[in-house]
Design an enzyme around this catalytic site. Structure first.
Site, PDB file in Angstrom:
ATOM      1  CB  SER A 123      -0.940   0.108   1.153  1.00 41.48           C
ATOM      2  OG  SER A 123      -0.439  -0.494   2.102  1.00 41.48           O
ATOM      3  CG  ASN A 178      -3.777   4.856   1.309  1.00 41.01           C
ATOM      4  OD1 ASN A 178      -4.829   5.058   1.901  1.00 41.01           O
ATOM      5  ND2 ASN A 178      -2.967   3.912   1.436  1.00 41.01           N
TER       6      ASN A 178
HETATM    7  P1  NAI Z   1       0.235  -9.149   8.109  1.00 37.47           P
HETATM    8  O1  NAI Z   1       1.234  -9.025   9.055  1.00 37.47           O
HETATM    9  O2  NAI Z   1      -1.522  -9.518   8.374  1.00 37.47           O
HETATM   10  O3  NAI Z   1       0.207 -10.371   7.227  1.00 37.47           O
HETATM   11  C1  NAI Z   1       1.748 -10.552   6.640  1.00 37.47           C
HETATM   12  C2  NAI Z   1       2.105 -12.017   6.509  1.00 37.47           C
HETATM   13  O4  NAI Z   1       3.381 -12.324   5.828  1.00 37.47           O
HETATM   14  C3  NAI Z   1       2.244 -12.750   7.676  1.00 37.47           C
HETATM   15  O5  NAI Z   1       1.401 -13.893   8.154  1.00 37.47           O
HETATM   16  C4  NAI Z   1       3.927 -13.030   7.478  1.00 37.47           C
HETATM   17  O6  NAI Z   1       3.939 -14.311   8.289  1.00 37.47           O
HETATM   18  C5  NAI Z   1       3.931 -13.062   6.160  1.00 37.47           C
HETATM   19  N1  NAI Z   1       5.228 -12.835   5.825  1.00 37.47           N
HETATM   20  C6  NAI Z   1       6.318 -11.907   6.026  1.00 37.47           C
HETATM   21  N2  NAI Z   1       7.356 -12.017   5.558  1.00 37.47           N
HETATM   22  C7  NAI Z   1       7.270 -13.061   4.710  1.00 37.47           C
HETATM   23  C8  NAI Z   1       8.057 -13.864   3.544  1.00 37.47           C
HETATM   24  N3  NAI Z   1       9.383 -13.238   3.557  1.00 37.47           N
HETATM   25  N4  NAI Z   1       7.790 -14.681   3.122  1.00 37.47           N
HETATM   26  C9  NAI Z   1       6.514 -15.461   3.127  1.00 37.47           C
HETATM   27  N5  NAI Z   1       5.665 -14.602   4.119  1.00 37.47           N
HETATM   28  C10 NAI Z   1       6.176 -13.809   4.801  1.00 37.47           C
HETATM   29  O7  NAI Z   1       0.143  -8.152   7.144  1.00 37.47           O
HETATM   30  P2  NAI Z   1      -0.939  -7.746   6.089  1.00 37.47           P
HETATM   31  O8  NAI Z   1      -1.733  -6.457   6.766  1.00 37.47           O
HETATM   32  O9  NAI Z   1      -1.645  -8.603   5.364  1.00 37.47           O
HETATM   33  O10 NAI Z   1      -0.219  -6.804   5.030  1.00 37.47           O
HETATM   34  C11 NAI Z   1       0.430  -7.424   3.874  1.00 37.47           C
HETATM   35  C12 NAI Z   1       0.610  -6.552   2.719  1.00 37.47           C
HETATM   36  O11 NAI Z   1      -0.484  -5.931   2.130  1.00 37.47           O
HETATM   37  C13 NAI Z   1       1.524  -5.331   3.181  1.00 37.47           C
HETATM   38  O12 NAI Z   1       2.380  -4.996   2.111  1.00 37.47           O
HETATM   39  C14 NAI Z   1       0.543  -4.216   3.340  1.00 37.47           C
HETATM   40  O13 NAI Z   1       1.101  -2.920   3.002  1.00 37.47           O
HETATM   41  C15 NAI Z   1      -0.415  -4.334   2.343  1.00 37.47           C
HETATM   42  N6  NAI Z   1      -1.803  -3.878   2.602  1.00 37.47           N
HETATM   43  C16 NAI Z   1      -2.288  -3.941   3.968  1.00 37.47           C
HETATM   44  C17 NAI Z   1      -3.802  -3.462   4.285  1.00 37.47           C
HETATM   45  C18 NAI Z   1      -4.159  -3.614   5.473  1.00 37.47           C
HETATM   46  O14 NAI Z   1      -5.265  -2.869   5.783  1.00 37.47           O
HETATM   47  N7  NAI Z   1      -3.741  -4.432   6.309  1.00 37.47           N
HETATM   48  C19 NAI Z   1      -4.413  -2.982   3.024  1.00 37.47           C
HETATM   49  C20 NAI Z   1      -3.765  -3.179   1.571  1.00 37.47           C
HETATM   50  C21 NAI Z   1      -2.585  -3.513   1.608  1.00 37.47           C
END
Ligand code: NAI
Length: 505
Positions: free
Chosen positions: A123, A194
């Site tokens: 994001s 954003n």
């Molecule tokens: P989260 O923390 O809930 O999930 C991330 C997951 O990725 C975790 O389960 C973690 O174990 C895993 N992970 C981390 N590094 C890894 C790697 N090298 N290889 C494989 N798995 C790995 O985070 P979330 O909120 O789901 O965000 C994920 C992405 O989506 C980020 O880039 C964030 O900026 C983006 N995003 C988030 C939004 C939100 O509202 N939470 C909205 C839109 C985009």
């Protein structure tokens, strides 16, 4: 590549909030999905949680048993990156860290077939930067879902400097086939949503800081006059001040400190205090389970009113007339400049000046300004501000007039542009700059704000409804009052007004 048919295998990396939601969307649309997370067991757990959610959807009648079973059968947890080699599309939703993402895509590039599309759900990171180390950056792009992914329709299809337009259009079509509302955008800080949404928070924060009213009153006005689902303070409490403040800071820094995006000291103080909103039990509001929300301020009046004079055309507020008549107020029409006279009071829609500035400049005693409403025929609350020196009687007569029409009047301190007008003008201004700079089309900017953050109107269409000259005037007045480049009108807005055209003409 022109499209991505459902036979294409999709890999989702990162089984957190976003990755598991994306996996659900894509599997429900008919693709086989491989889910990978580097936390052992996390992908399998995410699929178990999805199974429970799908069962819930089936109970609610939103999914048949067959659809639930087929969706689940398409989801598979995997443990190694090598298992993703057959994927036609990889969507990454891992930790928001440039280096970690770059390393992941460098490995994927070596592993996946040349025709495989690589996408990031980032994001805030630049798609161009993530792609910088790739040998084939043309097949890399951003596919930015909103949280929760199965619920929110918007997907920003983000093209970096090297992204092949055919790849972007294939993913656009794919997102449509998944039941989403995709928009195209260039990789610029904040993409569309954003970036364009910043003034929604910033103007409320600024009005609070300058003592316009309390949070509850400003929130109620955004809902009941502006037609937004939530006011800025309750929405920031929901999002979390740490997250919302970080997004504002990142956009501000990415635009080299453009004052348009300046973060708020009020919000920083909440973050510093650990008052993060719902997640910590307290933000602008007490968010504990039994907390009672403070009531919005409501102006009272003991004056009776049974007639008024409407001078000239009220413009966008013209739909107040049927409400006046329905309330049994006798309305006398006269030529003039869009004023309502009731008793001693003179009422006008804000043009971005403070009431006292306008009263002095236009020689109007007892002037009260009212705010913009999304729809004056349906609004249930309205902000008013009063010029210095206005009589109590004039103020009360204005208050009674709105009460008789079924609108709760809330008095704000005398600040430029009231609340809804200045928020909508600034949203439209940012949206106009995004279009001017080629970030996205007019229609896509509006669609993104309606589907990504549930605005009741796209800001550019809304500016059209208000009238572009009125929006430009409001911004010019705000800029003059504050003396700050923050309120400088977009050149696109100026140009369209000069040409006598709207954003959609
Ligand atoms: P989260 O923390 O809930 O999930 C991330 C997951 O990725 C975790 O389960 C973690 O174990 C895993 N992970 C981390 N590094 C890894 C790697 N090298 N290889 C494989 N798995 C790995 O985070 P979330 O909120 O789901 O965000 C994920 C992405 O989506 C980020 O880039 C964030 O900026 C983006 N995003 C988030 C939004 C939100 O509202 N939470 C909205 C839109 C985009």
């Amino acid at each position: 590549m022109t499209t991505l048919d459902t036979r294409a295998l999709v890999a989702v990396i990162g089984a957190g909030a976003m990755g598991s939601g994306i996996a659900q969307v894509v599997a429900q649309a008919g693709h086989r999905v491989l889910l990978l997370d580097n936390r052992p067991g996390a992908a399998a757990q995410a699929i178990e949680a999805l199974a429970r959610q799908l069962a819930g959807l089936q109970e609610k009648g939103k999914l048949t048993a067959e659809q639930r079973e087929q969706t689940l059968a398409r989801l598979q947890a995997v443990d190694t990156l090598e298992q993703l080699a057959e994927a036609g599309l990889v969507i990454e939703a891992i930790v928001e860290n440039l280096q970690v993402k770059q390393e992941l895509f460098a490995r994927l590039e070596r592993l996946c077939a040349p025709g495989c599309v690589l996408a990031s759900n980032t994001s805030s990171l630049s798609i161009t930067s993530i792609a910088a180390g790739l040998s084939r950056p043309e097949r890399f792009l951003g596919v930015h879902f909103f949280n929760p992914a199965p619920v929110m329709a918007l997907v920003e299809i983000v093209s970096g400097l090297a992204t092949d337009p055919a790849v972007a259009s294939a993913l656009y079509e794919a997102a449509k086939a998944w039941g989403k509302a995709p928009v195209h955008t260039r990789s610029t800080p904040g993409f569309i949503v954003n970036r364009v949404a910043r003034p929604f928070y910033a103007e409320s924060l600024r009005l609070l800081q300058e003592g316009a009213a309390d949070c509850a009153t400003l929130d109620a006005l955004m809902r009941d006059a502006g037609g937004f689902r939530m006011g800025a303070f309750e929405l920031m409490d929901l999002i979390g001040h740490d997250v919302n403040y970080a997004v504002t800071c990142s956009v501000f820094e990415a635009y080299y400190g453009d004052p348009r995006f300046q973060p708020s000291l009020l919000q920083k103080e909440l973050v510093d205090a650990g008052r993060l909103g719902r997640k910590s039990g307290r933000g602008f509001y007490d968010c504990s389970p039994n907390a009672v929300r403070p009531a919005a301020a409501e102006a009272q009046s003991a004056q009776a009113v049974d007639r008024c004079i409407v001078e000239g055309d009220l413009g966008v507020a013209q739909t107040l007339l049927p409400r006046l008549e329905a309330a049994g107020i006798r309305v006398e029409r006269r030529p003039g400049n869009g004023l309502i006279r009731v008793g001693e009071a003179v009422l006008a829609l804000s043009d971005g000046r403070m009431a006292s500035e306008r009263a002095q400049a236009d020689g109007l005693d007892n002037l009260l300004l009212f705010d913009l409403a999304l729809d004056y025929a349906k609004a249930t609350r309205i902000a008013l501000s009063c010029c210095a020196g206005a009589s109590v009687q004039a103020r009360d007569q204005a208050v009674t007039l709105f009460q008789r029409m079924g609108l709760v009047p809330s008095l704000l301190a005398d600040l430029p542009g009231l609340l809804v007008l200045r928020t909508v003008a600034m949203l439209a201004n940012e949206a106009a700059d995004a279009v001017l700079q080629g970030v996205a089309s007019t229609a896509d900017v509006d669609l993104a704000m309606r589907k990504g953050v549930n605005y009741p109107q796209g800001p550019l269409a809304w500016a059209g409804a208000v009238g572009l000259p009125a929006v430009l005037k409001a911004l010019e007045h705000l800029q003059a009052s504050y003396g700050e480049p923050r309120y400088r009108p977009s050149l696109l807005l100026r140009r369209r007004v000069a040409e006598g055209r709207g954003f959609y003409d």
